[in-house]
Design a protein around this motif. Structure first.
Motif, PDB file in Angstrom:
ATOM      1  N   ALA A 127       0.800  -1.355  -0.024  1.00 26.61           N
ATOM      2  CA  ALA A 127      -0.141  -0.043   0.048  1.00 26.61           C
ATOM      3  C   ALA A 127       0.875   1.203   0.089  1.00 26.61           C
ATOM      4  CB  ALA A 127      -0.819  -0.177   1.180  1.00 26.61           C
ATOM      5  N   VAL A 128       0.678   2.227  -0.958  1.00 21.73           N
ATOM      6  CA  VAL A 128       1.531   3.307  -0.914  1.00 21.73           C
ATOM      7  C   VAL A 128       0.827   4.457   0.016  1.00 21.73           C
ATOM      8  CG1 VAL A 128       2.376   5.302  -2.463  1.00 21.73           C
ATOM      9  CG2 VAL A 128       1.818   2.835  -3.542  1.00 21.73           C
ATOM     10  N   PRO A 129       1.897   4.951   0.741  1.00 25.11           N
ATOM     11  CA  PRO A 129       1.460   6.021   1.831  1.00 25.11           C
ATOM     12  C   PRO A 129       0.900   7.254   1.241  1.00 25.11           C
ATOM     13  CG  PRO A 129       3.537   5.001   2.436  1.00 25.11           C
ATOM     14  CD  PRO A 129       3.346   4.636   1.245  1.00 25.11           C
ATOM     15  N   LEU A 137      10.708  10.381  -5.848  1.00 27.63           N
ATOM     16  CA  LEU A 137      11.141   9.048  -5.130  1.00 27.63           C
ATOM     17  C   LEU A 137      12.267   8.792  -6.087  1.00 27.63           C
ATOM     18  CD1 LEU A 137       7.725   7.402  -5.220  1.00 27.63           C
ATOM     19  CD2 LEU A 137       8.949   8.397  -3.396  1.00 27.63           C
ATOM     20  N   PRO A 138      13.267   7.530  -5.600  1.00 30.52           N
ATOM     21  CA  PRO A 138      14.306   7.231  -6.218  1.00 30.52           C
ATOM     22  C   PRO A 138      13.725   6.579  -7.541  1.00 30.52           C
ATOM     23  CG  PRO A 138      14.601   6.707  -3.700  1.00 30.52           C
ATOM     24  CD  PRO A 138      13.343   7.451  -3.914  1.00 30.52           C
ATOM     25  N   GLU A 139      14.661   6.841  -8.754  1.00 29.32           N
ATOM     26  CA  GLU A 139      14.179   6.195  -9.799  1.00 29.32           C
ATOM     27  C   GLU A 139      14.049   4.685  -9.981  1.00 29.32           C
ATOM     28  OE1 GLU A 139      15.534   6.753 -14.609  1.00 29.32           O
ATOM     29  OE2 GLU A 139      16.555   7.870 -13.049  1.00 29.32           O
ATOM     30  N   TYR A 140      15.061   4.157  -9.314  1.00 31.52           N
ATOM     31  CA  TYR A 140      15.008   2.588  -9.284  1.00 31.52           C
ATOM     32  C   TYR A 140      13.870   2.029  -8.340  1.00 31.52           C
ATOM     33  CZ  TYR A 140      17.863   3.648  -5.063  1.00 31.52           C
ATOM     34  OH  TYR A 140      18.173   4.227  -4.007  1.00 31.52           O
ATOM     35  N   PHE A 141      12.901   3.006  -7.754  1.00 38.24           N
ATOM     36  CA  PHE A 141      11.493   2.424  -7.273  1.00 38.24           C
ATOM     37  C   PHE A 141      10.440   2.628  -7.960  1.00 38.24           C
ATOM     38  CE2 PHE A 141      12.736   3.561  -2.367  1.00 38.24           C
ATOM     39  CZ  PHE A 141      13.799   2.705  -2.586  1.00 38.24           C
ATOM     40  N   CYS A 143       8.364   2.073 -11.759  1.00 36.82           N
ATOM     41  CA  CYS A 143       8.066   1.002 -12.881  1.00 36.82           C
ATOM     42  C   CYS A 143       8.337   1.745 -14.022  1.00 36.82           C
ATOM     43  CB  CYS A 143       6.649   0.563 -12.626  1.00 36.82           C
ATOM     44  SG  CYS A 143       6.431  -0.396 -14.311  1.00 36.82           S
ATOM     45  N   PRO A 144       9.214   1.207 -14.962  1.00 45.08           N
ATOM     46  CA  PRO A 144       9.613   1.922 -16.172  1.00 45.08           C
ATOM     47  C   PRO A 144       8.264   2.035 -17.331  1.00 45.08           C
ATOM     48  CG  PRO A 144      11.205   0.087 -15.481  1.00 45.08           C
ATOM     49  CD  PRO A 144       9.876   0.121 -14.641  1.00 45.08           C
ATOM     50  N   LEU A 149       5.411   4.423  -8.436  1.00 49.23           N
ATOM     51  CA  LEU A 149       6.155   3.498  -7.090  1.00 49.23           C
ATOM     52  C   LEU A 149       5.624   2.068  -7.323  1.00 49.23           C
ATOM     53  CD1 LEU A 149       7.975   3.281  -4.613  1.00 49.23           C
ATOM     54  CD2 LEU A 149       5.716   3.569  -3.408  1.00 49.23           C
ATOM     55  N   MET A 150       6.723   1.314  -7.371  1.00 46.98           N
ATOM     56  CA  MET A 150       6.489  -0.250  -7.528  1.00 46.98           C
ATOM     57  C   MET A 150       5.729  -0.903  -6.242  1.00 46.98           C
ATOM     58  SD  MET A 150       9.365  -1.659 -10.206  1.00 46.98           S
ATOM     59  CE  MET A 150      10.698  -0.902  -9.088  1.00 46.98           C
TER      60      MET A 150
END
Length: 213
Positions: A127-129, A137-141, A143-144, A149-150
């Motif tokens: 669940a996304v706060p 957010l950090p790019e590696y979090f 989804c391309p 946010l993944m």
């Protein structure tokens, strides 16, 4: 206990829910909740605790990718195997290492119907706060495919990570990795536990955990 809230998110595809933290769950811990019928993992951030209210978001539109919610039976230890009836078919499942009896997990309907070995299991999506909505957010979090946010990071054999529902829906119409254009099927995806753990820590501890020694 959870309920939808009236506040509108800047992301029109997300719905915000108010969730009460169970009495036995503290800061940095997780608990499962059913939000609009979707099995979800809620992470308690530092500064919150038992009986506090969290505002979290999940997609409004349920994924078209079919997954079964399965309760792990008593007596099954993390890493152990057990059988479950999924859609009338008896399949073998592996209990994730971070789960145990009484907890629920998700099973990919595609892998459960292929009849080859154990069906692939996935931890419930995160669940996304609400407070992360609109934040950088950090790019590696991210989804391309969606740029969001993944919630359920899934890795391809080539090492590219996507949000599971996004890449699985992509593969319903195409059979290639959108980043590499290499052949790809949903059965080849596996949970990226490293990225998921980092996202969980980010939610629980805030951005400072990325720079702490």
């Amino acid at each position: 206990m959870s309920r939808p809230t009236g506040g509108a998110s800047s992301n029109a595809m997300m719905q915000t829910y108010a969730v009460t933290v169970p009495p036995d769950v503290g800061p940095g811990q997780q608990f499962q909740a059913s939000l609009d019928g979707q099995l979800t993992m809620v992470i308690v951030p530092h500064g919150s605790g038992p009986n506090s209210t969290l505002h979290v978001q999940i997609p409004v539109r349920p994924s078209s990718v079919q997954k079964y919610a399965v309760t792990i039976p008593n007596g099954v230890q993390p890493g152990g195997r057990f059988q479950a009836n999924l859609g009338g078919q008896l399949v073998w499942l592996n209990c994730p290492r971070n789960m145990g009896p009484g907890k629920q997990m998700l099973v990919d309907a595609t892998s459960s119907s292929n009849g080859q070995g154990a069906a692939k299991t996935w931890p419930p999506p995160i669940a996304v706060p609400e407070e992360l909505d609109g934040k950088e957010l950090p790019e590696y979090f991210l989804c391309p495919i969606t740029g969001c946010l993944m919630r359920q990071p899934a890795m391809t054999p080539d090492g590219v990570t996507y949000d599971y529902d996004a890449i699985a829906e992509w593969l319903q119409n195409k059979q290639t990795d959108p980043s590499t254009n290499q052949p790809l099927s949903a059965e080849q995806l596996c949970p990226n536990r490293t990225v998921r753990s980092m996202i969980e820590d980010y939610i629980a501890k805030g951005p400072s955990f990325l720079t702490s020694p």
